[in-house]
Scaffold this motif. Structure first.
Motif, PDB file in Angstrom:
ATOM      1  N   ILE A  56      35.519  15.182  -4.724  1.00  0.00           N
ATOM      2  CA  ILE A  56      36.062  16.446  -4.226  1.00  0.00           C
ATOM      3  C   ILE A  56      35.035  17.145  -3.339  1.00  0.00           C
ATOM      4  N   SER A  57      33.770  17.116  -3.756  1.00  0.00           N
ATOM      5  CA  SER A  57      32.719  17.751  -2.954  1.00  0.00           C
ATOM      6  C   SER A  57      32.534  17.037  -1.622  1.00  0.00           C
ATOM      7  N   VAL A  58      32.711  15.713  -1.594  1.00  0.00           N
ATOM      8  CA  VAL A  58      32.616  14.983  -0.328  1.00  0.00           C
ATOM      9  C   VAL A  58      33.706  15.466   0.636  1.00  0.00           C
ATOM     10  N   GLY A  59      34.939  15.591   0.117  1.00  0.00           N
ATOM     11  CA  GLY A  59      36.036  16.077   0.960  1.00  0.00           C
ATOM     12  C   GLY A  59      35.813  17.483   1.449  1.00  0.00           C
ATOM     13  N   LEU A  60      35.388  18.377   0.553  1.00  0.00           N
ATOM     14  CA  LEU A  60      35.149  19.767   0.945  1.00  0.00           C
ATOM     15  C   LEU A  60      33.942  19.877   1.877  1.00  0.00           C
ATOM     16  N   LEU A  61      32.965  18.976   1.715  1.00  0.00           N
ATOM     17  CA  LEU A  61      31.817  18.961   2.618  1.00  0.00           C
ATOM     18  C   LEU A  61      32.264  18.635   4.037  1.00  0.00           C
ATOM     19  N   LEU A  62      33.154  17.661   4.190  1.00  0.00           N
ATOM     20  CA  LEU A  62      33.665  17.310   5.514  1.00  0.00           C
ATOM     21  C   LEU A  62      34.455  18.466   6.117  1.00  0.00           C
ATOM     22  N   VAL A  63      35.281  19.128   5.275  1.00  0.00           N
ATOM     23  CA  VAL A  63      36.045  20.288   5.760  1.00  0.00           C
ATOM     24  C   VAL A  63      35.097  21.386   6.228  1.00  0.00           C
ATOM     25  N   ALA A  64      34.060  21.644   5.429  1.00  0.00           N
ATOM     26  CA  ALA A  64      33.102  22.694   5.782  1.00  0.00           C
ATOM     27  C   ALA A  64      32.366  22.360   7.078  1.00  0.00           C
ATOM     28  N   LEU A  65      32.005  21.086   7.270  1.00  0.00           N
ATOM     29  CA  LEU A  65      31.283  20.704   8.481  1.00  0.00           C
ATOM     30  C   LEU A  65      32.167  20.870   9.721  1.00  0.00           C
ATOM     31  N   VAL A  66      33.438  20.495   9.605  1.00  0.00           N
ATOM     32  CA  VAL A  66      34.364  20.697  10.730  1.00  0.00           C
ATOM     33  C   VAL A  66      34.490  22.184  11.048  1.00  0.00           C
ATOM     34  N   ALA A  67      34.597  23.009   9.991  1.00  0.00           N
ATOM     35  CA  ALA A  67      34.712  24.458  10.198  1.00  0.00           C
ATOM     36  C   ALA A  67      33.444  25.021  10.827  1.00  0.00           C
ATOM     37  N   VAL A  68      32.281  24.507  10.432  1.00  0.00           N
ATOM     38  CA  VAL A  68      31.021  24.993  11.002  1.00  0.00           C
ATOM     39  C   VAL A  68      30.971  24.723  12.501  1.00  0.00           C
ATOM     40  N   VAL A  69      31.302  23.499  12.888  1.00  0.00           N
ATOM     41  CA  VAL A  69      31.245  23.136  14.305  1.00  0.00           C
ATOM     42  C   VAL A  69      32.219  23.986  15.122  1.00  0.00           C
ATOM     43  N   GLY A  70      33.463  24.096  14.632  1.00  0.00           N
ATOM     44  CA  GLY A  70      34.469  24.846  15.377  1.00  0.00           C
ATOM     45  C   GLY A  70      34.187  26.336  15.441  1.00  0.00           C
ATOM     46  N   ASP A  71      33.811  26.918  14.305  1.00  0.00           N
ATOM     47  CA  ASP A  71      33.531  28.355  14.293  1.00  0.00           C
ATOM     48  C   ASP A  71      32.300  28.687  15.123  1.00  0.00           C
ATOM     49  N   ALA A  72      31.325  27.773  15.142  1.00  0.00           N
ATOM     50  CA  ALA A  72      30.134  28.007  15.965  1.00  0.00           C
ATOM     51  C   ALA A  72      30.506  28.068  17.444  1.00  0.00           C
ATOM     52  N   LYS A  73      31.429  27.216  17.853  1.00  0.00           N
ATOM     53  CA  LYS A  73      31.872  27.243  19.248  1.00  0.00           C
ATOM     54  C   LYS A  73      32.573  28.562  19.575  1.00  0.00           C
ATOM     55  N   SER A  74      33.282  29.118  18.594  1.00  0.00           N
ATOM     56  CA  SER A  74      34.016  30.366  18.830  1.00  0.00           C
ATOM     57  C   SER A  74      33.082  31.567  18.981  1.00  0.00           C
ATOM     58  N   VAL A  75      31.967  31.559  18.241  1.00  0.00           N
ATOM     59  CA  VAL A  75      31.074  32.724  18.267  1.00  0.00           C
ATOM     60  C   VAL A  75      29.872  32.530  19.184  1.00  0.00           C
ATOM     61  N   SER A  76      29.676  31.316  19.715  1.00  0.00           N
ATOM     62  CA  SER A  76      28.483  31.058  20.518  1.00  0.00           C
ATOM     63  C   SER A  76      28.367  31.963  21.743  1.00  0.00           C
ATOM     64  N   PRO A  77      29.462  32.246  22.487  1.00  0.00           N
ATOM     65  CA  PRO A  77      29.293  33.156  23.633  1.00  0.00           C
ATOM     66  C   PRO A  77      28.803  34.538  23.221  1.00  0.00           C
ATOM     67  N   THR A  78      29.271  35.031  22.077  1.00  0.00           N
ATOM     68  CA  THR A  78      28.847  36.356  21.613  1.00  0.00           C
ATOM     69  C   THR A  78      27.380  36.352  21.213  1.00  0.00           C
ATOM     70  N   ILE A  79      26.918  35.268  20.568  1.00  0.00           N
ATOM     71  CA  ILE A  79      25.509  35.175  20.177  1.00  0.00           C
ATOM     72  C   ILE A  79      24.612  35.217  21.404  1.00  0.00           C
ATOM     73  N   GLU A  80      24.943  34.409  22.396  1.00  0.00           N
ATOM     74  CA  GLU A  80      24.119  34.356  23.602  1.00  0.00           C
ATOM     75  C   GLU A  80      24.163  35.692  24.356  1.00  0.00           C
ATOM     76  N   LYS A  81      25.333  36.313  24.405  1.00  0.00           N
ATOM     77  CA  LYS A  81      25.453  37.597  25.085  1.00  0.00           C
ATOM     78  C   LYS A  81      24.641  38.667  24.367  1.00  0.00           C
ATOM     79  N   GLY A  82      24.683  38.672  23.034  1.00  0.00           N
ATOM     80  CA  GLY A  82      23.932  39.659  22.272  1.00  0.00           C
ATOM     81  C   GLY A  82      22.436  39.505  22.466  1.00  0.00           C
ATOM     82  N   VAL A  83      21.946  38.258  22.475  1.00  0.00           N
ATOM     83  CA  VAL A  83      20.522  38.020  22.695  1.00  0.00           C
ATOM     84  C   VAL A  83      20.109  38.479  24.088  1.00  0.00           C
ATOM     85  N   ALA A  84      20.954  38.196  25.091  1.00  0.00           N
ATOM     86  CA  ALA A  84      20.639  38.599  26.467  1.00  0.00           C
ATOM     87  C   ALA A  84      20.637  40.110  26.618  1.00  0.00           C
TER      88      ALA A  84
END
Length: 270
Positions: free
Chosen positions: A228-256
């Protein structure tokens, strides 16, 4: 605890957070988010990272040491590389040094912050911080060599302008790094496996730890729980990659907008 009051595993945060983060990814993908939306996705991203590490630890505990450490290393590496690649794809030329900045920040945080804090807390709890010097020395030597090869040497090469390897030098560095890490894995799992096994910690009274409670006494997860943890780990990793793409422009803009150097993004990832 009675069955009526026992908490259901399905309501545990480590199960709910990856699912919620994946739902947030579905609704945020390809959309320009308002400030509140970015904050919610960033919160889901942070929760997904923590959940991923938790499930990696469950799997690591199931397979045992030293292989458990490899599971954790792979999970954390996937998370960090995914964040780096995501930000670099959206950032253009200004993020060309992001991978180097992130790795440097990770090395500094790990070797100075995490290791130092672990030694400090271990000494406070048990009067003496107990660790395996052979395994720790081998790991530290590997990290120091890889860091020097990838972070320091480019500063002194002259084949290309700036702190950058030429194609031939980059090929050599990549092959040498893989060979060195492969050698370390062989030492860790085969040749000198005992160097990387947990050391029994004895507190002032001779018991395991200051309070008689050691990590080695924790109950080993069942095969079903590990799967079960292997499955949830894969789900979490997919969510990390996708959510990071969604917030990355805001992170870079805030730093600038804050007038901070781009290297701060690497520190944030690390």
């Amino acid at each position: 605890m009675s069955t009526a009051t026992r908490k259901s595993p399905l309501t545990d945060w480590t199960v709910l957070v990856p699912v919620v983060a994946l739902v947030a990814l579905v609704f945020s993908w390809g959309r320009e988010l308002p400030s509140l939306g970015v904050a919610l996705v960033a919160l889901c991203l942070a929760g997904a990272v923590l959940a991923a590490v938790h499930h990696a630890e469950v799997v690591a505990h199931r397979v045992g040491e030293p292989f458990g450490s490899l599971v954790l290393a792979v999970a954390v590496t996937v998370i960090e590389v995914a964040l780096i690649v995501t930000l670099m794809l959206d950032g253009g030329d200004k993020t060309a040094s992001l991978a180097r900045d992130t790795v440097f920040a990770a090395v500094m945080i790990t070797c100075n912050g995490i290791v130092g804090l672990s030694l400090f807390v271990g000494a406070l709890r048990n009067r003496v911080a107990v660790f395996n010097p052979e395994g720790s020395g081998a790991a530290l030597a590997t990290v120091a060599t890889l860091a020097t090869l990838s972070l320091v040497l480019p500063t002194f090469t002259t084949s290309k302008p700036g702190p950058e390897f030429s194609t031939a030098q980059l090929t050599f560095a990549a092959v040498a790094s893989l060979a060195l890490y492969g050698l370390f894995i062989a030492v860790q799992t085969v040749r000198h496996r005992s160097y990387f096994l947990p050391v029994e910690s004895a507190g002032p009274t001779g018991a395991a730890g200051a309070d008689g409670d050691g990590d080695h006494e924790a109950e080993r997860p069942t095969p079903r729980a590990a799967l079960i943890s292997v499955g949830l780990l894969l789900v979490a990793l997919v969510a990390v990659v996708g959510d990071a793409k969604s917030v990355s422009p805001t992170i870079e803009k805030g730093v600038a907008e804050a007038g901070l150097p781009n290297a701060v993004v690497g520190v944030i990832i690390a």
